[in-house]
Design a protein around this motif. Sequence first.
Motif, mmCIF file in Angstrom:
data_model
loop_
_atom_site.group_PDB
_atom_site.id
_atom_site.type_symbol
_atom_site.label_atom_id
_atom_site.label_comp_id
_atom_site.label_asym_id
_atom_site.label_seq_id
_atom_site.Cartn_x
_atom_site.Cartn_y
_atom_site.Cartn_z
ATOM 1 N N THR A 67 0.834 -0.932 0.012
ATOM 2 C CA THR A 67 0.011 -0.019 0.203
ATOM 3 C C THR A 67 0.878 1.182 0.126
ATOM 4 O O THR A 67 2.009 1.174 0.390
ATOM 5 C CB THR A 67 -0.907 0.206 1.285
ATOM 6 O OG1 THR A 67 -0.209 -0.167 2.245
ATOM 7 C CG2 THR A 67 -1.869 -1.129 1.171
ATOM 8 N N TYR A 69 0.572 3.745 1.575
ATOM 9 C CA TYR A 69 0.793 4.822 3.135
ATOM 10 C C TYR A 69 2.163 4.501 3.585
ATOM 11 O O TYR A 69 3.032 3.416 3.274
ATOM 12 C CB TYR A 69 -0.279 3.866 4.071
ATOM 13 C CG TYR A 69 -0.589 4.936 5.066
ATOM 14 C CD1 TYR A 69 -1.414 6.129 4.954
ATOM 15 C CD2 TYR A 69 -0.045 4.884 6.552
ATOM 16 C CE1 TYR A 69 -1.675 6.886 5.908
ATOM 17 C CE2 TYR A 69 -0.325 5.452 7.303
ATOM 18 C CZ TYR A 69 -1.331 6.768 7.112
ATOM 19 O OH TYR A 69 -1.359 7.474 8.179
ATOM 20 N N SER A 70 2.727 5.390 4.171
ATOM 21 C CA SER A 70 4.259 5.523 4.723
ATOM 22 C C SER A 70 4.268 4.220 5.321
ATOM 23 O O SER A 70 3.714 4.003 6.271
ATOM 24 C CB SER A 70 4.239 6.921 5.431
ATOM 25 O OG SER A 70 5.514 6.872 6.180
ATOM 26 N N LYS A 74 3.007 2.850 9.690
ATOM 27 C CA LYS A 74 2.134 1.897 10.172
ATOM 28 C C LYS A 74 2.858 0.592 10.502
ATOM 29 O O LYS A 74 3.914 0.658 10.219
ATOM 30 C CB LYS A 74 1.495 1.612 8.771
ATOM 31 C CG LYS A 74 2.585 1.005 7.665
ATOM 32 C CD LYS A 74 1.940 0.650 6.168
ATOM 33 C CE LYS A 74 2.784 0.155 5.151
ATOM 34 N NZ LYS A 74 2.199 0.106 3.716
ATOM 35 N N SER A 227 -5.033 4.888 2.218
ATOM 36 C CA SER A 227 -4.988 6.164 2.241
ATOM 37 C C SER A 227 -6.234 6.879 2.065
ATOM 38 O O SER A 227 -6.747 8.019 2.729
ATOM 39 C CB SER A 227 -4.015 6.680 1.000
ATOM 40 O OG SER A 227 -2.550 6.001 1.131
#
Length: 675
Positions: A67, A69-70, A74, A227
């Motif tokens: 994904t 996302y950072s 996460k 996100s």
Amino acid sequence: MTVTFISITLIKFISAVTFDWFVSWQLGKISKIPKPDNAITYLLILVTCYSEGEQSMRTTLDSLAETDYSDKHKVLFVIADGNITGSDNNKSTPQICKDLLEPFDPSEPPPEPKSYHAIGDGLKQHNMAEVSIGYYVFGTRRVPMCLVNKVGTKEERKGPKAGNRGKRDSQLILMKWLSHVCFDERLTPLEFELFEKIHTLTGVTPNAFEMILMVDADTCVKPDSISHMVAAMERDPKVMGLCGETKIANKTDSWVTMIQVFEYYISHHLGKPFESIFGGVTCLPGCFCMYRIKVPKYGGHMVPILANPDVVEMYASNTVETLHQKNLLLLGEDRYLTTLMLRTFPKRKMIYVPKAICKTVVPDKFQVLLSQRRRWINSTIHNLMELILVPQLCGIFCCSMQFVIFLELVGTVILPASLLFMIYLFFSATQGNNVSVPLIFIASTYFLQAFLIVFTSPRPAYIIWMIVFIFSTPIWYFVLPLYAFWHFDDFSWGATRKITGGDSGHGQGGFCEFDSSQIPMKKWAQWKVRRISAKNLVDWYGKINESNQGFTKPQKDPLHGGYNQMNSLPPPGGREKETSRREYKYTSRKPVGGSQPSTGYRFDSERPISRPQQTIDFSPTDSESQPIVSSPGYGESQYKPLPRAPSSGINETNGRPVGPRSPEFNKHYDDPSII
């Protein structure tokens, strides 16, 4: 009654089209302006597994790692529910998870099992788990990962399925931990171990995490889904939970999977959009949903949502005696958690974000589908009965969520009768009776569903799937509901998860009385003092740093910009530095006498409750002589050396005991109430 149901279907159709055309495009809209690292929300991704194989685990973890996302913000939080081996696996699921984890420090010894309070009967309330940290590597991505392996007590490990307590217990490990950290309450040994290792792995304390994504171990998540879900949460602070669209990954595996395709589609494109307009989605599927751990409110304070003590306490109920309670807690944990959130925070929102998409594997055998739908149908009935009793849901009388929930409950119960009624109408029509009006109403429901496909998604293939669904109507309206109603008192998972050996799927058993004192409970500061004290005792009998004078004193608090003397971690980010210890306020959870005025406010609304706002001062007093370690989130620590006297048998040169210890010394190291 027919007119009423047709009217509700028409209203749902109009609402679904309105949602798709005017609302869905802005839900989960991702900002094009990049955020700095200190403005990105920290996210926990809970993956619960039971008997999955390596391929299922890799598929889920690969999709989550991929994904957009950072990776810094996460954490994959994987919980293996006991020493379980799937029927098609050659090794246990916990061992599969360990093999997928790249250790944080390969030189560290294997983790020791730590105790915690579990869900179960009798001695089963005591369970132990190992915590391993490291990274999940997928291509060039390295995502922080924490593995919690429930191994059971020493006696339990001698038998099969050691440590198994069910999915609800796995969720509660995380929920209880977050709640205790939020309120600086006493922690179990497992919770303290989680605190320390998550801090070691990420460089931030657990109170930095604000949201949690729950994913099952057979789910594949689209790269931009996380996100979109986080953006929807950040756009509206009133949103406490949301879900995305779940699609079927194995559509054409068998006729059993084919009849489920349109059923999944219509539930996400008709039912959930209608409920989302009112902010009351009644079921967030456990395979793919997100909850808010806490939410900012006035004055910069954080209000717990999923970590709310009332939610955690009700969800962790061990009293499962009536048929109603068993259907709520043993069959539909995910739906019941949604029900608790709506009941506790009726003014907040549960929404549906169609841009967040995942794919899951559905049953491909009819026996497995029977077991799954038996649990789902019975759980749906009992959860809808709970929601009917919530008067704060939006709307009035016939235009309220309560009325809609009532109709859904009635519609679920009378499914077999509705099929028989349709057969009667067709038979009456062949006999020349005038039954055209009800037949037109029934036919219009299917035409509206076909129009919904055309208006909301240009995918004509779903019209074919709708025809397949129509031919399978006897299964959906008659066979599955009757099977569920006949097995109303069956609380096992049936054929849904097959393992080597028998199991109910809940990990319960044992009727001996459990003594809760077997599991020590201490605040974070007390656990930390104990760890520091243990380290000092080792130094006394080995090589000691003379400058410490018998106690360890880090230069700064490890939680707020300093270095951790236990593992020399770099400073965790600056979020936690904003609030000092003397200024931090939170709502006390201790009961207050009835004579005191109500000065606090309930977590969700403006209604006053008997929980006054208190300012807690964590600064040490002059009378304290033991080392003071700050609790998580409360400013810098202050330390005072333990008492040392030449006459007490302590060598002041090297700090080693050379004679009988003084009573004052024993007070600090022998009294369990202090550490």
